[in-house]
Motif scaffolding. Structure first.
Motif, PDB file in Angstrom:
ATOM      1  N   ASP A 127       0.793  -1.304  -0.031  1.00  0.00           N
ATOM      2  CA  ASP A 127       0.082  -0.179   0.000  1.00  0.00           C
ATOM      3  C   ASP A 127       0.850   1.262  -0.243  1.00  0.00           C
ATOM      4  N   VAL A 128       1.006   1.808  -1.150  1.00  0.00           N
ATOM      5  CA  VAL A 128       1.641   3.014  -1.414  1.00  0.00           C
ATOM      6  C   VAL A 128       1.452   4.404  -0.011  1.00  0.00           C
ATOM      7  N   ARG A 129       0.136   4.279   0.324  1.00  0.00           N
ATOM      8  CA  ARG A 129      -0.138   5.209   1.454  1.00  0.00           C
ATOM      9  C   ARG A 129       0.629   4.953   2.680  1.00  0.00           C
ATOM     10  N   THR A 139      -3.230  -4.523  -5.147  1.00  0.00           N
ATOM     11  CA  THR A 139      -3.071  -3.477  -4.056  1.00  0.00           C
ATOM     12  C   THR A 139      -4.141  -2.536  -4.275  1.00  0.00           C
ATOM     13  N   GLN A 153      -3.886   0.479  -4.715  1.00  0.00           N
ATOM     14  CA  GLN A 153      -3.726   1.478  -5.725  1.00  0.00           C
ATOM     15  C   GLN A 153      -4.041   0.619  -7.083  1.00  0.00           C
ATOM     16  N   TYR A 179      -2.275  -2.285  -8.296  1.00  0.00           N
ATOM     17  CA  TYR A 179      -1.160  -2.690  -8.960  1.00  0.00           C
ATOM     18  C   TYR A 179      -1.029  -4.394  -8.497  1.00  0.00           C
ATOM     19  N   SER A 199       7.167  -0.052  -4.162  1.00  0.00           N
ATOM     20  CA  SER A 199       7.165   0.473  -2.637  1.00  0.00           C
ATOM     21  C   SER A 199       8.746   1.055  -2.424  1.00  0.00           C
ATOM     22  N   LYS A 224       2.214  10.332  -9.513  1.00  0.00           N
ATOM     23  CA  LYS A 224       0.758   9.760  -9.080  1.00  0.00           C
ATOM     24  C   LYS A 224       0.428   9.875  -7.631  1.00  0.00           C
ATOM     25  N   HIS A 225       1.201   8.914  -6.847  1.00  0.00           N
ATOM     26  CA  HIS A 225       1.090   8.796  -5.487  1.00  0.00           C
ATOM     27  C   HIS A 225       2.005   9.391  -4.395  1.00  0.00           C
ATOM     28  N   ASP A 242      -1.902   9.460  -2.021  1.00  0.00           N
ATOM     29  CA  ASP A 242      -3.299   9.461  -2.288  1.00  0.00           C
ATOM     30  C   ASP A 242      -3.347   8.296  -2.976  1.00  0.00           C
ATOM     31  N   ALA A 243      -4.489   7.710  -2.886  1.00  0.00           N
ATOM     32  CA  ALA A 243      -4.856   6.274  -3.749  1.00  0.00           C
ATOM     33  C   ALA A 243      -5.332   6.620  -4.978  1.00  0.00           C
ATOM     34  N   THR A 244      -5.833   7.800  -5.335  1.00  0.00           N
ATOM     35  CA  THR A 244      -6.483   8.063  -6.473  1.00  0.00           C
ATOM     36  C   THR A 244      -5.402   8.484  -7.718  1.00  0.00           C
TER      37      THR A 244
END
Length: 334
Positions: A100-102, A135, A137, A139, A149, A327-328, A332-334
């Motif tokens: 999770d990138v967040r 994920t 996001q 991916y 990550s 993008k992230h 932000d997951a959007t």
């Protein structure tokens, strides 16, 4: 005519590790002597709650490292266990879910808040999913954990000063990636579908795993080029394959094969405590701190695959993933 790479499955990957074990070469590098210390150095180990990461964290702590254990939520007891096993009191935890990138950004925010400066980063955490997983996001999970990550994290560390390239007369920080010889099973990166989530089953899991490790090995090679633009090493960036390690990899093998696979794991695969020798070499050996771009398979120097070493592939991966990082950029997951 170039021969197509052999299709990879869990079973023939285990067979490959058995061949490695039976055909060991005389090591190119020797294990780091017990009296080589890293007192006062801050070491971050991802995936330190089990397997290689746990064994490496204990050994680095025993050698005097100030440890930061980067683990998924739910492993609070790991800190006390590693303190007890290593005899060190300088062990801290930070939570991160590398899928999770967040969560990765939250971890980086916490390290910046603490004023951490990392001397040795062991990027160990990894997994092989038996089937496709997506994920938050969107991916593929193995792509996110093995590569994206790490790209996000290291970009943040360099930006935030958590990792600082060495100046004249300073000792370079080290970044060590646990990769895999399976990166050779993928002949090229699928740039047109980079990180894309697609459905697959257990028969295809090793192919996707190998591809994600090729992406990682290509990134490690390109990172070494970019953070070391001159002949002087500013950041020592290395990679390795530890060979077959006795872990829970067999839990996802077909039920009919487990009576064969489990004994093979016990007989031919090494314990994490023995398998960390190349990790400890790249993290602690003085010679590994003054050079960059080394890749070890077990304790032997080896070139990464031609695809992973290709500067054009490295530049293309860097540029393609830069858009994902942007993008992230704030988690932000959007």
């Amino acid at each position: 005519m170039t021969q197509a790479p052999k299709k990879r499955t869990v079973v023939n990957s285990i067979a490959g590790a058995v061949r490695d074990f039976r055909n060991l070469k005389t090591p190119d590098v020797e294990p780091v002597p017990d009296d080589v210390r890293i007192d006062g150095k801050t070491c971050l180990v991802s995936g330190a709650n089990s397997g290689l990461g746990r064994a490496a964290a204990i050994e680095l702590a025993r050698r005097g490292g100030n440890m930061i254990l980067a683990c998924r939520p739910g492993h609070d007891q790991t800190r006390d266990e590693i303190k007890e096993a290593s005899g060190s009191e300088t062990v801290e935890m930070v939570e991160v879910d590398l899928a999770d990138v967040r969560s990765v950004h939250s971890c980086c925010d916490e390290l910046r808040r603490r004023g951490v400066r990392i001397d040795i980063a062991l990027m160990n955490a990894g997994l092989m999913t038996p089937t496709a997983r997506e994920t938050p996001q969107g991916y593929d999970t193995m792509f996110a954990v093995h590569f994206l990550s790490k790209r996000v994290m290291i970009d943040r560390w360099l930006k935030d000063g958590v990792i600082r390239p060495a100046g004249p007369g300073e000792e370079p920080p080290r970044i060590v990636f646990v990769s895999s010889e399976s990166h050779r099973s993928a002949d090229t990166i699928e740039f047109d579908r980079l990180g894309e989530y697609t459905e697959f089953g257990i028969k295809e899991s090793m192919r996707h795993y190998g591809h994600s490790k090729l992406v990682l090995s290509t990134y490690a090679t390109e990172l070494s080029r970019r953070v070391n633009p001159s002949e002087t090493t500013a950041v020592a960036v290395h990679g390795l394959c530890p060979g077959g390690v006795s872990t829970r990899i067999a839990r996802d093998a077909p039920a009919l094969l487990k009576p064969i696979v489990n004994p093979a794991l016990r007989l031919f695969f090494r314990s994490p405590e023995k398998a960390i020798a190349p990790i400890i070499y790249l993290c602690c050996a003085p010679e590994a701190g003054t050079s960059t771009g080394m890749y070890l398979h077990l304790m032997n120097r080896k070139a990464v695959s031609d695809s992973a070493a290709d500067p054009e592939n490295g530049a293309r991966l860097w540029e393609a993933s830069e858009a994902m990082v942007a993008k992230h950029g704030n988690g932000d997951a959007t």
